[in-house]
Structure formats: C-alpha cells, structure tokens
Design a protein around this motif. Structure first.
Motif, mmCIF file in Angstrom:
data_model
loop_
_atom_site.group_PDB
_atom_site.id
_atom_site.type_symbol
_atom_site.label_atom_id
_atom_site.label_comp_id
_atom_site.label_asym_id
_atom_site.label_seq_id
_atom_site.Cartn_x
_atom_site.Cartn_y
_atom_site.Cartn_z
ATOM 1 N N ASP A 161 -5.993 27.617 49.131
ATOM 2 C CA ASP A 161 -5.312 29.137 48.290
ATOM 3 C C ASP A 161 -3.941 28.955 48.730
ATOM 4 O OD1 ASP A 161 -7.984 30.439 48.059
ATOM 5 O OD2 ASP A 161 -8.499 29.513 49.775
ATOM 6 N N VAL A 162 -3.398 29.104 50.060
ATOM 7 C CA VAL A 162 -2.020 29.646 49.981
ATOM 8 C C VAL A 162 -1.270 28.665 50.813
ATOM 9 C CG1 VAL A 162 -0.812 31.526 51.309
ATOM 10 C CG2 VAL A 162 -2.797 32.321 49.937
ATOM 11 N N ALA A 163 -0.315 28.127 50.499
ATOM 12 C CA ALA A 163 0.597 27.395 51.029
ATOM 13 C C ALA A 163 1.974 27.720 51.941
ATOM 14 C CB ALA A 163 0.411 25.851 49.890
ATOM 15 N N LEU A 164 2.356 28.202 52.903
ATOM 16 C CA LEU A 164 3.657 28.873 52.926
ATOM 17 C C LEU A 164 4.683 27.086 53.407
ATOM 18 C CD1 LEU A 164 1.899 30.510 56.184
ATOM 19 C CD2 LEU A 164 2.704 31.196 53.700
ATOM 20 N N LEU A 165 5.701 26.949 52.270
ATOM 21 C CA LEU A 165 5.986 25.886 52.177
ATOM 22 C C LEU A 165 8.008 26.221 52.718
ATOM 23 C CD1 LEU A 165 5.252 24.242 49.678
ATOM 24 C CD2 LEU A 165 4.204 23.785 51.587
ATOM 25 N N PRO A 166 8.319 25.085 54.002
ATOM 26 C CA PRO A 166 10.188 25.112 54.131
ATOM 27 C C PRO A 166 10.230 25.100 53.173
ATOM 28 C CG PRO A 166 9.186 23.744 54.900
ATOM 29 C CD PRO A 166 8.121 23.951 54.146
ATOM 30 N N ILE A 167 11.534 25.583 52.838
ATOM 31 C CA ILE A 167 12.588 25.379 51.777
ATOM 32 C C ILE A 167 14.135 24.926 51.879
ATOM 33 C CG2 ILE A 167 10.929 25.801 50.239
ATOM 34 C CD1 ILE A 167 13.182 28.405 49.530
ATOM 35 N N ASP A 168 14.633 24.976 53.437
ATOM 36 C CA ASP A 168 15.705 25.412 53.381
ATOM 37 C C ASP A 168 16.999 23.710 53.309
ATOM 38 O OD1 ASP A 168 16.679 23.398 55.514
ATOM 39 O OD2 ASP A 168 15.705 25.113 56.896
ATOM 40 N N GLY A 169 16.179 22.871 52.973
ATOM 41 C CA GLY A 169 17.276 21.456 52.389
ATOM 42 C C GLY A 169 18.108 21.409 53.505
ATOM 43 N N CYS A 170 17.820 21.177 54.167
ATOM 44 C CA CYS A 170 19.075 20.913 55.567
ATOM 45 C C CYS A 170 18.084 20.580 56.960
ATOM 46 C CB CYS A 170 19.879 22.536 55.841
ATOM 47 S SG CYS A 170 21.095 21.557 57.771
ATOM 48 N N TYR A 171 17.339 21.398 57.186
ATOM 49 C CA TYR A 171 16.106 20.666 58.375
ATOM 50 C C TYR A 171 15.395 21.006 57.845
ATOM 51 C CZ TYR A 171 20.058 22.261 61.189
ATOM 52 O OH TYR A 171 20.526 23.025 62.432
ATOM 53 N N THR A 172 14.392 20.949 56.689
ATOM 54 C CA THR A 172 13.506 20.499 56.235
ATOM 55 C C THR A 172 13.561 20.350 55.085
ATOM 56 O OG1 THR A 172 12.955 22.729 55.353
ATOM 57 C CG2 THR A 172 12.946 23.146 57.239
ATOM 58 N N MET A 173 12.198 19.874 53.687
ATOM 59 C CA MET A 173 12.614 19.870 52.523
ATOM 60 C C MET A 173 13.540 20.667 51.802
ATOM 61 S SD MET A 173 8.991 19.832 51.226
ATOM 62 C CE MET A 173 7.932 21.388 51.864
ATOM 63 N N ILE A 189 -2.171 29.452 45.241
ATOM 64 C CA ILE A 189 -0.097 30.407 45.737
ATOM 65 C C ILE A 189 0.436 29.656 46.502
ATOM 66 C CG2 ILE A 189 0.282 32.341 46.325
ATOM 67 C CD1 ILE A 189 -2.582 34.112 46.323
ATOM 68 N N VAL A 190 1.984 29.871 46.441
ATOM 69 C CA VAL A 190 2.747 29.054 46.802
ATOM 70 C C VAL A 190 3.961 30.428 47.501
ATOM 71 C CG1 VAL A 190 4.161 26.969 47.184
ATOM 72 C CG2 VAL A 190 2.710 27.039 45.889
ATOM 73 N N VAL A 191 4.044 29.994 48.790
ATOM 74 C CA VAL A 191 4.380 30.845 49.474
ATOM 75 C C VAL A 191 5.984 30.185 50.229
ATOM 76 C CG1 VAL A 191 5.236 33.133 51.360
ATOM 77 C CG2 VAL A 191 3.541 33.202 49.559
ATOM 78 N N PRO A 192 7.582 30.228 49.537
ATOM 79 C CA PRO A 192 8.593 30.160 50.326
ATOM 80 C C PRO A 192 8.512 30.474 51.964
ATOM 81 C CG PRO A 192 9.523 31.046 48.886
ATOM 82 C CD PRO A 192 7.865 30.887 48.514
ATOM 83 N N MET A 193 8.877 29.692 53.121
ATOM 84 C CA MET A 193 9.839 30.225 53.822
ATOM 85 C C MET A 193 10.710 29.074 54.151
ATOM 86 S SD MET A 193 6.467 28.722 56.410
ATOM 87 C CE MET A 193 6.622 26.891 56.646
ATOM 88 N N HIS A 194 11.567 29.666 56.092
ATOM 89 C CA HIS A 194 12.698 28.945 56.404
ATOM 90 C C HIS A 194 13.582 28.784 55.048
ATOM 91 C CE1 HIS A 194 14.514 25.371 58.676
ATOM 92 N NE2 HIS A 194 13.266 26.014 59.812
ATOM 93 N N TYR A 195 14.150 29.592 54.780
ATOM 94 C CA TYR A 195 15.574 29.925 54.001
ATOM 95 C C TYR A 195 15.863 31.473 54.206
ATOM 96 C CZ TYR A 195 13.107 33.522 51.260
ATOM 97 O OH TYR A 195 12.196 34.879 50.963
ATOM 98 N N GLY A 196 17.331 31.096 53.770
ATOM 99 C CA GLY A 196 18.506 31.585 53.919
ATOM 100 C C GLY A 196 18.895 32.389 54.990
ATOM 101 N N ASP A 197 18.654 32.037 56.506
ATOM 102 C CA ASP A 197 19.136 32.267 57.787
ATOM 103 C C ASP A 197 19.209 30.904 58.820
ATOM 104 O OD1 ASP A 197 16.098 31.699 58.222
ATOM 105 O OD2 ASP A 197 16.287 33.274 58.504
ATOM 106 N N SER A 198 19.066 29.540 57.780
ATOM 107 C CA SER A 198 18.803 28.798 59.137
ATOM 108 C C SER A 198 19.936 27.402 58.106
ATOM 109 C CB SER A 198 17.775 28.395 59.615
ATOM 110 O OG SER A 198 17.170 27.842 58.653
#
Ligand code: NI
Ligand code: MN
Length: 232
Positions: A161-173, A189-198
C-alpha cells in the motif's frame, strides 16, 4: 458496540523516522530524534515496538533510550540487536528473510544494499528493510539502500500500500533510481524520505514525486515532519 478502527496512520517524524499508528499498537521506525533538527515527535508517543534498519546514527538514533524508557523491544538484524542489548536495551533479533508476528502487526525483514556501523564500532551487522503489515495494510520501509533488482520480489511478496523510499543520492539511491524502485515495488502510494538534511546531494522531493507520477502513475505523497498519511 463500536466498530473496530481499520485506519492506519503513518506519521512522519523526519529524516527516515516514522510512527505507524494503528488501533492495536504503535510501531516506531528508525527514531533519529536527538540531533535531528527537523524532527517533530508526537507528544503522545507510546510505541509498542521499535524497528531499526541499521546501526548508523541517523537510524538507530534514540532507539536504545526509547526502548529503555517505554520498556519495548527493538527488532533488527542479529548483530545490531546484540549491540542494542549490550547498551541495555531490549531487542528481538531476526534476520533477512525472517517474518515475525506480533498481536498488532507482522514484520518481515528484506535486504538493503548499504552498510551498518555505530559511532564506536566500525561494523555492526548488516542493514535491512522492513515490510510491516498492520490492519491489512502493507507498508515498506526501505531503510538506506541503493536500487537493486530484487525489490521486484518485495513487491510480489506482499502487495504494497505504501513504500517509504530514500532519495538523497549520496548515501542512498537518488531520485532516478528511486523512481525505478517504484516500478519494481509497485506500491500504491510512495513517500520520499532521507533528503534535504544529509549527504552532499540535496534531493528535491517535488522533483521525485513529479517523476513518479509521470513515469509510474503511482501516487506520491510528500510529508513534512509532523504530518500524517492516513490509509483506510
Ligand atoms: Ni545509513
Ligand atoms: Mn541514513
């Protein structure tokens, strides 16, 4: 008689930290709170279970202290669990491929392509990702990971139903690989995480969501810390 609630609330705390709130119990994931300037923690936080994807400080975070305070276990991979126990926390060890049942959810551990270390230990076990099924809803938390082809198997194992996915492009995809991940996972549903602060890359969640909508036709939801995605 009151009808049983079947609503699941996914509260974004910030970075990769989420609280899954159901009528039966609360599951706290990767609780990086102290030192996370963007974190918004619910006042009534009362977790029944803590999931930790790996021992990096922006994921293990405050898990050990929260485990002690609420006397609830941390579920994570074997060596990370033993590390938590050595620091005085309660922990449940499992490993990738394992599926554990609790009164309020099931949790299955899947791979993540990444590493795992703590401030004072250079290597602590291996990282994982989780599929949590609660109230009939299936939620994937990818942890920190690169894109990998077996994400297809995760989507097939339990329709997401929901995927929480990192997008930062340095430490993750990064964004483009995370869009490919959406195609493999086929989450509604997709929710981005792990961005903007690392990391060195400041990924733009709006750019990600635009690409998800155009390339996959899936729904993409940007949550600000403190906001809740409700699924019913
Ligand atoms: Ni990490
Ligand atoms: Mn991280």
């Amino acid at each position: 008689m009151q009808a049983r609630l079947t609503v699941v609330g996914i509260i974004y705390i910030g970075h990769s930290a989420f609280l899954i709130r159901t009528s039966q119990g609360e599951i706290l994931i990767d609780p990086f709170l102290t030192g996370n300037v963007s974190a918004v923690v619910p006042d009534d936080l009362d977790p029944d279970l803590i999931l930790v994807t790996h021992a990096h400080s922006d994921h293990l975070g405050d898990a050990i202290e929260i485990s002690k305070k609420f006397e609830v276990p941390i579920l994570t991979t074997y060596e990370v669990a033993n590390f938590c126990i050595s620091k005085g926390a309660k922990a449940i060890d499992a490993h990738i491929g394992g599926k554990l049942a609790f009164p309020f959810c099931t949790v299955k551990l899947f791979p993540a392509v990444h590493s795992s270390s703590a401030d004072d230990v250079s290597s602590v076990g291996v990282p994982c990702s989780f599929v949590v099924v609660a109230e009939g809803k299936s939620i994937f938390h990818a942890g920190d990971t690169a894109l990998f082809g077996d994400m297809k198997l995760i989507g097939e194992d339990s329709p997401l139903d929901v995927a929480l996915l990192p997008i930062d492009g340095c430490y993750t995809m990064g964004i483009d690989d995370a869009v490919k991940a959406v195609k493999l996972l086929k989450s509604k549903i997709v929710v981005p995480m792990h961005y903007g602060d690392s990391g060195s890359a400041k990924a733009d969640p709006y750019d990600f969501c635009k690409k998800v909508k155009v390339q996959t036709k899936r729904m993409c939801v940007i949550l600000r810390p403190g906001e809740t995605l409700t699924i019913d």
